[in-house]
Design a protein around this motif. Structure first.
Motif, PDB file in Angstrom:
ATOM      1  N   SER A   1      -2.010  -8.622  -2.667  1.00  0.00           N
ATOM      2  CA  SER A   1      -1.539  -7.464  -1.999  1.00  0.00           C
ATOM      3  C   SER A   1      -2.114  -7.332  -0.806  1.00  0.00           C
ATOM      4  O   SER A   1      -2.588  -7.650   0.375  1.00  0.00           O
ATOM      5  CB  SER A   1      -1.135  -5.754  -2.650  1.00  0.00           C
ATOM      6  OG  SER A   1      -1.162  -6.577  -4.270  1.00  0.00           O
ATOM      7  N   GLU A   2      -0.137  -7.530   0.113  1.00  0.00           N
ATOM      8  CA  GLU A   2       0.036  -7.555   1.017  1.00  0.00           C
ATOM      9  C   GLU A   2       0.356  -5.852   1.949  1.00  0.00           C
ATOM     10  O   GLU A   2       0.079  -5.034   1.089  1.00  0.00           O
ATOM     11  CB  GLU A   2       0.682  -8.627   1.443  1.00  0.00           C
ATOM     12  CG  GLU A   2       0.294  -9.927   1.280  1.00  0.00           C
ATOM     13  CD  GLU A   2       1.276 -10.918   1.944  1.00  0.00           C
ATOM     14  OE1 GLU A   2       2.215 -11.489   2.919  1.00  0.00           O
ATOM     15  OE2 GLU A   2       1.078 -12.535   1.835  1.00  0.00           O
ATOM     16  N   ASN A   3       1.837  -6.133   2.183  1.00  0.00           N
ATOM     17  CA  ASN A   3       2.342  -4.686   3.232  1.00  0.00           C
ATOM     18  C   ASN A   3       2.857  -4.223   1.812  1.00  0.00           C
ATOM     19  O   ASN A   3       3.097  -4.855   0.397  1.00  0.00           O
ATOM     20  CB  ASN A   3       3.262  -5.185   3.706  1.00  0.00           C
ATOM     21  CG  ASN A   3       4.192  -6.201   3.832  1.00  0.00           C
ATOM     22  OD1 ASN A   3       5.265  -5.393   2.555  1.00  0.00           O
ATOM     23  ND2 ASN A   3       4.510  -7.284   4.648  1.00  0.00           N
ATOM     24  N   GLY A   4       3.097  -3.036   1.790  1.00  0.00           N
ATOM     25  CA  GLY A   4       4.031  -2.048   0.747  1.00  0.00           C
ATOM     26  C   GLY A   4       5.386  -1.483   1.369  1.00  0.00           C
ATOM     27  O   GLY A   4       5.726  -0.126   0.984  1.00  0.00           O
TER      28      GLY A   4
ATOM     29  N   GLN B   1       2.864 -11.839 -29.770  1.00  0.00           N
ATOM     30  CA  GLN B   1       1.436 -10.949 -31.089  1.00  0.00           C
ATOM     31  C   GLN B   1       0.665 -10.496 -29.694  1.00  0.00           C
ATOM     32  O   GLN B   1      -0.264  -9.910 -30.896  1.00  0.00           O
ATOM     33  CB  GLN B   1       1.508 -12.187 -31.692  1.00  0.00           C
ATOM     34  CG  GLN B   1       2.717 -12.787 -32.379  1.00  0.00           C
ATOM     35  CD  GLN B   1       3.464 -11.701 -33.166  1.00  0.00           C
ATOM     36  OE1 GLN B   1       2.766 -10.477 -34.128  1.00  0.00           O
ATOM     37  NE2 GLN B   1       5.048 -11.724 -33.153  1.00  0.00           N
ATOM     38  N   HIS B   2       0.640 -10.892 -28.470  1.00  0.00           N
ATOM     39  CA  HIS B   2      -0.731 -10.187 -27.795  1.00  0.00           C
ATOM     40  C   HIS B   2      -0.917  -8.890 -27.844  1.00  0.00           C
ATOM     41  O   HIS B   2       0.697  -7.967 -27.363  1.00  0.00           O
ATOM     42  CB  HIS B   2      -0.665 -11.206 -26.399  1.00  0.00           C
ATOM     43  CG  HIS B   2      -0.372 -12.462 -26.932  1.00  0.00           C
ATOM     44  ND1 HIS B   2      -1.789 -12.957 -27.261  1.00  0.00           N
ATOM     45  CD2 HIS B   2      -0.412 -12.743 -26.319  1.00  0.00           C
ATOM     46  CE1 HIS B   2      -1.427 -13.805 -26.975  1.00  0.00           C
ATOM     47  NE2 HIS B   2      -0.775 -15.118 -26.854  1.00  0.00           N
ATOM     48  N   THR B   3      -1.848  -8.610 -27.427  1.00  0.00           N
ATOM     49  CA  THR B   3      -1.758  -7.056 -26.924  1.00  0.00           C
ATOM     50  C   THR B   3      -2.084  -7.638 -25.545  1.00  0.00           C
ATOM     51  O   THR B   3      -2.858  -7.764 -24.821  1.00  0.00           O
ATOM     52  CB  THR B   3      -2.369  -6.237 -27.537  1.00  0.00           C
ATOM     53  OG1 THR B   3      -2.328  -5.665 -28.769  1.00  0.00           O
ATOM     54  CG2 THR B   3      -2.946  -4.576 -26.699  1.00  0.00           C
ATOM     55  N   VAL B   4      -0.696  -7.063 -24.797  1.00  0.00           N
ATOM     56  CA  VAL B   4      -1.135  -6.935 -23.285  1.00  0.00           C
ATOM     57  C   VAL B   4      -1.752  -6.615 -22.230  1.00  0.00           C
ATOM     58  O   VAL B   4      -1.172  -5.113 -22.119  1.00  0.00           O
ATOM     59  CB  VAL B   4       0.201  -7.755 -22.662  1.00  0.00           C
ATOM     60  CG1 VAL B   4       0.059  -8.348 -21.248  1.00  0.00           C
ATOM     61  CG2 VAL B   4       0.946  -9.019 -23.652  1.00  0.00           C
ATOM     62  N   ARG B   5      -3.482  -6.255 -21.294  1.00  0.00           N
ATOM     63  CA  ARG B   5      -3.215  -5.904 -20.459  1.00  0.00           C
ATOM     64  C   ARG B   5      -2.430  -6.379 -18.934  1.00  0.00           C
ATOM     65  O   ARG B   5      -2.724  -7.385 -18.534  1.00  0.00           O
ATOM     66  CB  ARG B   5      -4.246  -5.718 -20.135  1.00  0.00           C
ATOM     67  CG  ARG B   5      -5.229  -5.191 -18.848  1.00  0.00           C
ATOM     68  CD  ARG B   5      -6.710  -4.983 -19.076  1.00  0.00           C
ATOM     69  NE  ARG B   5      -7.423  -4.738 -19.778  1.00  0.00           N
ATOM     70  CZ  ARG B   5      -7.099  -2.992 -20.326  1.00  0.00           C
ATOM     71  NH1 ARG B   5      -7.398  -2.734 -18.573  1.00  0.00           N
ATOM     72  NH2 ARG B   5      -7.493  -2.439 -21.212  1.00  0.00           N
ATOM     73  N   PHE B   6      -2.430  -5.250 -18.068  1.00  0.00           N
ATOM     74  CA  PHE B   6      -1.104  -5.325 -17.323  1.00  0.00           C
ATOM     75  C   PHE B   6      -2.582  -4.717 -15.864  1.00  0.00           C
ATOM     76  O   PHE B   6      -2.644  -3.985 -16.315  1.00  0.00           O
ATOM     77  CB  PHE B   6      -0.056  -4.785 -16.828  1.00  0.00           C
ATOM     78  CG  PHE B   6       1.284  -5.137 -17.634  1.00  0.00           C
ATOM     79  CD1 PHE B   6       2.174  -6.336 -17.265  1.00  0.00           C
ATOM     80  CD2 PHE B   6       1.368  -4.567 -19.418  1.00  0.00           C
ATOM     81  CE1 PHE B   6       3.466  -6.609 -18.097  1.00  0.00           C
ATOM     82  CE2 PHE B   6       2.132  -5.100 -20.086  1.00  0.00           C
ATOM     83  CZ  PHE B   6       3.321  -5.949 -19.893  1.00  0.00           C
ATOM     84  N   GLU B   7      -2.390  -5.601 -15.078  1.00  0.00           N
ATOM     85  CA  GLU B   7      -3.608  -5.909 -13.694  1.00  0.00           C
ATOM     86  C   GLU B   7      -3.007  -6.074 -12.671  1.00  0.00           C
ATOM     87  O   GLU B   7      -2.441  -6.956 -12.050  1.00  0.00           O
ATOM     88  CB  GLU B   7      -4.562  -6.407 -13.917  1.00  0.00           C
ATOM     89  CG  GLU B   7      -5.848  -6.461 -15.281  1.00  0.00           C
ATOM     90  CD  GLU B   7      -7.090  -6.931 -15.498  1.00  0.00           C
ATOM     91  OE1 GLU B   7      -8.176  -6.342 -15.976  1.00  0.00           O
ATOM     92  OE2 GLU B   7      -6.806  -8.251 -15.397  1.00  0.00           O
ATOM     93  N   TRP B   8      -2.848  -4.723 -11.666  1.00  0.00           N
ATOM     94  CA  TRP B   8      -2.649  -4.588  -9.680  1.00  0.00           C
ATOM     95  C   TRP B   8      -3.506  -5.600  -8.994  1.00  0.00           C
ATOM     96  O   TRP B   8      -5.003  -5.387  -9.663  1.00  0.00           O
ATOM     97  CB  TRP B   8      -2.234  -3.804  -9.729  1.00  0.00           C
ATOM     98  CG  TRP B   8      -2.056  -4.268  -8.252  1.00  0.00           C
ATOM     99  CD1 TRP B   8      -1.101  -3.974  -7.780  1.00  0.00           C
ATOM    100  CD2 TRP B   8      -2.645  -3.018  -7.095  1.00  0.00           C
ATOM    101  NE1 TRP B   8      -0.744  -4.130  -5.781  1.00  0.00           N
ATOM    102  CE2 TRP B   8      -1.912  -3.639  -5.741  1.00  0.00           C
ATOM    103  CE3 TRP B   8      -3.509  -2.099  -6.815  1.00  0.00           C
ATOM    104  CZ2 TRP B   8      -2.237  -2.791  -4.299  1.00  0.00           C
ATOM    105  CZ3 TRP B   8      -4.053  -1.176  -5.775  1.00  0.00           C
ATOM    106  CH2 TRP B   8      -3.559  -2.002  -5.016  1.00  0.00           C
TER     107      TRP B   8
ATOM    108  N   SER C   1       5.746  -7.290  -2.738  1.00  0.00           N
ATOM    109  CA  SER C   1       4.173  -8.014  -1.985  1.00  0.00           C
ATOM    110  C   SER C   1       2.992  -8.436  -2.648  1.00  0.00           C
ATOM    111  O   SER C   1       1.879  -9.076  -2.435  1.00  0.00           O
ATOM    112  CB  SER C   1       3.781  -8.197  -0.757  1.00  0.00           C
ATOM    113  OG  SER C   1       3.812  -6.960  -0.266  1.00  0.00           O
ATOM    114  N   HIS C   2       3.233  -7.733  -3.669  1.00  0.00           N
ATOM    115  CA  HIS C   2       2.462  -6.971  -5.258  1.00  0.00           C
ATOM    116  C   HIS C   2       2.191  -8.198  -6.241  1.00  0.00           C
ATOM    117  O   HIS C   2       2.385  -8.236  -7.376  1.00  0.00           O
ATOM    118  CB  HIS C   2       2.075  -6.013  -5.338  1.00  0.00           C
ATOM    119  CG  HIS C   2       2.005  -5.000  -4.189  1.00  0.00           C
ATOM    120  ND1 HIS C   2       1.663  -3.269  -4.637  1.00  0.00           N
ATOM    121  CD2 HIS C   2       2.141  -5.308  -2.525  1.00  0.00           C
ATOM    122  CE1 HIS C   2       1.775  -3.027  -3.443  1.00  0.00           C
ATOM    123  NE2 HIS C   2       1.563  -3.625  -1.896  1.00  0.00           N
ATOM    124  N   PRO C   3       1.128  -8.647  -6.119  1.00  0.00           N
ATOM    125  CA  PRO C   3       1.047  -9.703  -7.929  1.00  0.00           C
ATOM    126  C   PRO C   3       0.124  -8.751  -8.893  1.00  0.00           C
ATOM    127  O   PRO C   3      -0.094  -7.900  -8.633  1.00  0.00           O
ATOM    128  CB  PRO C   3      -0.071 -11.022  -6.958  1.00  0.00           C
ATOM    129  CG  PRO C   3      -0.904 -10.001  -6.257  1.00  0.00           C
ATOM    130  CD  PRO C   3       0.092  -9.221  -5.409  1.00  0.00           C
TER     131      PRO C   3
END
Length: 358
Positions: A112-115, A128-135, A161-163
């Motif tokens: 991540s860069e600026n916000g 069909q996955h249970t999906v985890r989202f991570e910053w 700018s945030h992956p």
């Protein structure tokens, strides 16, 4: 209430009491604002606008005053801490358009860069996955946010700018790593497809009406994309989506496009390698280098059969094992079994006759 107020929610009580004394007594127990009781004209206008026919009634408005839902009671009772605030309607698949998915793939080095460019992202988990989202934070560390089962929606305020990283909660396998470039509504499968490698794209052209069925040398097994989305491993069962269109890509080189309608072919991306196992055979973009396979004489030596080697992984052969499709570079312990599992006959999808010849 405090947790919802912290998220920006403001409650305004509109009384239906018979007189001001009753309103005053009732409102004294409430921690929020209220429309003055004497303003009966505005109260009537609000009831008419939002079709209030009984009490209590809870209408949730957006910042512009438009109604998000007139059934706020259900929204709050199902999500009392406001995890899904402001409870906007979840998208249907008709709203998920890959042409307007405002996201781009990033590699593991992206941080991540600026916000200074806030955006709102809505992602439907259509896999069909249970999906985890991570910053991915400013130092590259992964910060867990949400876990969403099949057919649930993730709504997140983020920055351009945030992956973000999406993983299969059960296996830990990375499904996608993207950076959103604007307000967007999309799906997990679209982000998975976006994140698949496309380097070395090849010029492929389908042979008209040349759809085939893969049949293994031990004929009870085939190759199927039934139930598979982008980046998901193929099955060795025989099902509806077991037809593949033959697409020439060079001398003895071909791609095999799934008839599932996703413009995807059989392939072996670099990221799908498992130590001591080989490569998972998954659905990849049909015009990517990962989808190109070289047609070889059958490993078992049988006439009319072939073996298939991905050009990006020389020495590995298309193989079925334990209900799934793989690319292996040799037998675990039995050459006879391996040679049978790595030899395929291609039959015409309509007539079931064959074999197909390159």
């Amino acid at each position: 209430t405090k947790s919802l107020q912290a998220k920006g929610m403001e409650v305004v009580f509109v009384s239906s009491d018979k007189n001001e004394e009753a309103f005053t007594d009732y409102f004294a127990e409430m921690p929020w604002k209220a429309l003055p009781f004497v303003d009966r004209e505005r109260k009537a206008a609000l009831s008419n606008k939002f079709k209030v026919s009984g009490i209590p009634s809870f209408v949730i408005l957006d910042k512009d005053g438009s109604a998000i839902t007139t059934d706020g009671r259900s929204a709050v009772s199902e999500d009392p801490t406001g995890e899904e605030f402001p409870w906007k309607p979840k998208p249907s698949m008709d709203e998920v358009d890959p042409a307007v998915t405002l996201a781009e793939p990033v590699d593991a080095r992206a941080v991540s860069e600026n916000g200074d460019a806030p955006i709102l992202v809505t992602v439907l988990n259509d896999t069909q996955h249970t999906v985890r989202f991570e910053w991915v934070d400013y130092e590259g560390a992964l910060v867990p946010y949400k876990v969403k089962p099949h057919w649930q929606t993730w709504v997140q305020e983020t920055y351009k700018s945030h992956p973000w990283r999406l993983t299969d909660e059960d296996s830990g396998r990375e499904l996608a790593r993207v950076r959103f470039t604007g307000d967007t509504t999309t799906s997990v499968s679209k982000l998975m497809q976006l994140s698949l490698p496309t380097e070395g794209a090849v010029d492929v052209k389908a042979v008209v009406d040349q759809a085939v069925i893969f049949e293994a040398a031990n004929v009870s097994y085939g190759l199927s994309a039934e139930g598979c989305g982008p980046g998901e491993q193929l099955n060795n069962t025989r099902a509806v989506n077991d037809r593949f269109v033959v697409c020439p890509a060079g001398d003895q080189l071909y791609t095999f496009e799934s008839r599932s309608g996703l413009c995807l072919g059989v392939g072996a991306p670099h990221g799908m390698w498992y130590p001591n196992d080989g490569f998972q055979a998954v659905l990849v973009p049909k015009d990517s280098a990962s989808a190109v396979m070289r047609v070889l004489p059958a490993r078992n030596g049988s006439e009319g059969f072939h073996s298939f080697e991905p050009v990006e992984h020389p020495g590995y052969l298309l193989n079925h094992c334990d209900g799934k499709i793989w690319f292996f570079d040799g037998p675990a312990n039995n050459e006879l079994v391996f040679s049978q599992d790595a030899s395929w006959q291609l039959l015409d999808a309509e007539s079931g006759t064959g074999p197909w010849k390159p």
